[in-house]
Design an enzyme around this catalytic site. Structure first.
Site, mmCIF file in Angstrom:
data_model
loop_
_atom_site.group_PDB
_atom_site.id
_atom_site.type_symbol
_atom_site.label_atom_id
_atom_site.label_comp_id
_atom_site.label_asym_id
_atom_site.label_seq_id
_atom_site.Cartn_x
_atom_site.Cartn_y
_atom_site.Cartn_z
ATOM 1 N N GLN A 16 -1.776 1.045 -6.297
ATOM 2 C CA GLN A 16 -1.406 2.414 -5.898
ATOM 3 C C GLN A 16 -2.593 3.366 -6.003
ATOM 4 O O GLN A 16 -2.432 4.575 -5.782
ATOM 5 C CB GLN A 16 -0.253 2.931 -6.780
ATOM 6 N N ASP A 24 -4.674 -2.876 -12.258
ATOM 7 C CA ASP A 24 -3.822 -2.995 -11.080
ATOM 8 C C ASP A 24 -4.073 -1.745 -10.230
ATOM 9 O O ASP A 24 -3.582 -0.665 -10.541
ATOM 10 C CB ASP A 24 -2.358 -3.089 -11.527
ATOM 11 N N LYS A 43 -0.649 -1.513 1.606
ATOM 12 C CA LYS A 43 -0.358 -0.187 1.053
ATOM 13 C C LYS A 43 -1.431 0.825 1.432
ATOM 14 O O LYS A 43 -1.381 1.978 1.026
ATOM 15 C CB LYS A 43 -0.255 -0.273 -0.473
ATOM 16 N N CYS A 97 10.461 -2.662 -9.109
ATOM 17 C CA CYS A 97 9.741 -3.772 -9.752
ATOM 18 C C CYS A 97 9.113 -3.319 -11.064
ATOM 19 O O CYS A 97 7.976 -3.691 -11.384
ATOM 20 C CB CYS A 97 8.675 -4.364 -8.831
ATOM 21 N N HIS A 137 3.988 -2.517 -13.086
ATOM 22 C CA HIS A 137 4.739 -3.219 -12.040
ATOM 23 C C HIS A 137 4.888 -4.667 -12.508
ATOM 24 O O HIS A 137 4.005 -5.181 -13.200
ATOM 25 C CB HIS A 137 3.926 -3.144 -10.739
#
Ligand code: PLP
Length: 405
Positions: free
Chosen positions: A197, A194, A220, A359, A117
């Protein structure tokens, strides 16, 4: 698990026909989260850390308690090493700016993946440009996975950072985190994960992963916007200069210099988003009650059904790995229908999907497309939502084949 009842989500309850399949962008908010935020403002609102009066002590306690609960959810034993930020983007910028400027010099190398991302790509790219360091990009396998042998060839004595997504927001691919961490540590680099998600969808124990930094966003994972986390190793955080300066993050301010507060305050300049933290803690508690294994099983069922049924429609191309190797994200295109047109048609059937580059322009270039459609599933989705998606895609295909004919 069964899906969580729509009645627990005021927005979904108010719109019975709405099929919300854009949870990878942001999730809907359950009543318990909204209630927790309201309860904070109605009963305990004051500026944490600032006042000697009872109300401020209560606000401070709720903020600290929220940190402890979110840390427990993410498997972080030392909750001082969990810093509240605005979200994943801020967390990763904090690392690239604060750790990066102090540790990356000319000729050093930063390794990222092609699945990044922009939030885990651009901060490293800019750091590399600023430091005349080299940004190296680990290409993906045909199914979008990260191949460890390929990654190994990029690592060397100049590698300072290996940054990667735990779960790709486009392909849903789940990275082999521990193996990546071992490779990074093997050459003396730090591993930056990261987790935007991953935290909402997988059972994550940050301490066990061995990563040096882990970032995630509250919105999220059923929490509010404007709150997220950065988890870092204590010795790294202790050695790093602050990211932002101002109130709360200082120990002493002399006329000509200042000293810094202890963790986590050193990285939380200004009035904290206490209500956001309280809301995020309520979301973490809810996910913990459901059980992340149950969340994962539920999503797998939905994504598997959607994958099989969409793949059977002529002209549909699905990107990324087989359903058993992905989280609840499905990116696809339908013939040469533009994903924006597809999303508009699906919207007319009350189905919300995402269309665009997500993104992740470096990844789009590698997929050879400028955009994809993306459906993403979460705890409130059920089989009827998969039906609505599939029916909408079939209708759109039908519509465009008539136009094209
Ligand atoms: N990383 C990934 C993998 C994401 O999916 C997102 C959000 O889409 C981000 C980072 C950025 O998160 P935020 O916008 O909450 O900072």
């Amino acid at each position: 698990m069964m899906s969580l009842p729509r009645s627990e989500f005021p927005l979904l309850a108010a719109s019975p026909r709405l099929v919300y399949l854009d949870s990878a962008a942001t999730t809907q908010k359950p009543r318990v989260v909204l209630d927790a935020i309201r309860d904070f403002y109605e009963n305990d609102n004051a500026n944490p850390h600032r006042g000697a009066y009872e109300l401020s002590v209560r606000a401070t306690r709720r903020y600290h308690d929220a940190r402890a609960r979110v840390a427990a959810f993410l498997g972080v034993r030392d909750s001082d090493c969990l810093i509240f930020t605005r979200g994943t983007t801020e967390s990763l910028n904090l690392v690239a700016s604060s750790w990066g400027r102090a540790n990356v010099g000319a000729g050093d190398e930063i390794v990222v993946t092609a699945a990044e991302h922009h939030a885990n790509f651009v901060p490293w790219q800019q750091l590399a440009l600023e430091r005349t360091a080299r940004l190296r990009i680990c290409e993906l396998e045909a199914d979008g996975s990260i191949d460890l042998d390929r990654l190994r060839t990029l690592l060397g004595s100049r590698t300072r950072v290996v940054a990667f997504p735990y779960v790709s927001n486009v392909l849903g691919t789940i990275a082999p985190v521990r193996e990546i961490v071992d490779l990074a540590h093997g050459v003396g680099a730090i591993a930056v994960c990261d987790g935007a998600q991953a935290a909402p969808h997988l059972s994550v124990c940050v301490d066990d992963l061995g990563v040096d930094f882990f970032a995630a966003s509250g919105h999220k994972m059923l929490g509010p916007t404007g709150i997220g986390v950065l988890v870092g190793r204590r010795y790294l955080l202790d050695a790093m200069p602050p990211f932002m300066t101002g109130g709360d993050m200082i120990e002493f301010v002399e006329d000509d210099h200042s000293t810094w507060n202890r963790l986590p305050h050193k990285f939380e300049a200004g009035t904290p988003n206490a209500a956001g933290a309280v809301g995020l803690a309520a979301a973490a508690d809810l996910l913990q009650r459901i059980g992340m294994d149950a969340v994962r099983t539920h999503e797998r069922g939905l994504v598997n059904a959607a994958y099989q049924r969409l793949a059977a429609i002529e002209g549909v191309r699905i990107y990324g790995p087989a359903p058993e190797h992905r989280s609840g994200v499905l990116s696809f295109n339908v013939g040469d229908v533009h994903p924006h047109d597809l999303a508009t048609i699906l919207d007319s059937y009350h189905v919300c999907i995402r269309a665009g580059h997500h993104c992740a322009q470096p990844l789009m270039r590698r997929l050879g497309v400028s955009a994809t459609a993306r459906a993403s599933f979460y705890v409130y989705n059920d089989d009827a939502d998969v039906d609505a998606l599939v029916n909408g895609v079939m209708a759109a295909r039908e519509m465009f084949s008539r136009v094209g004919a």
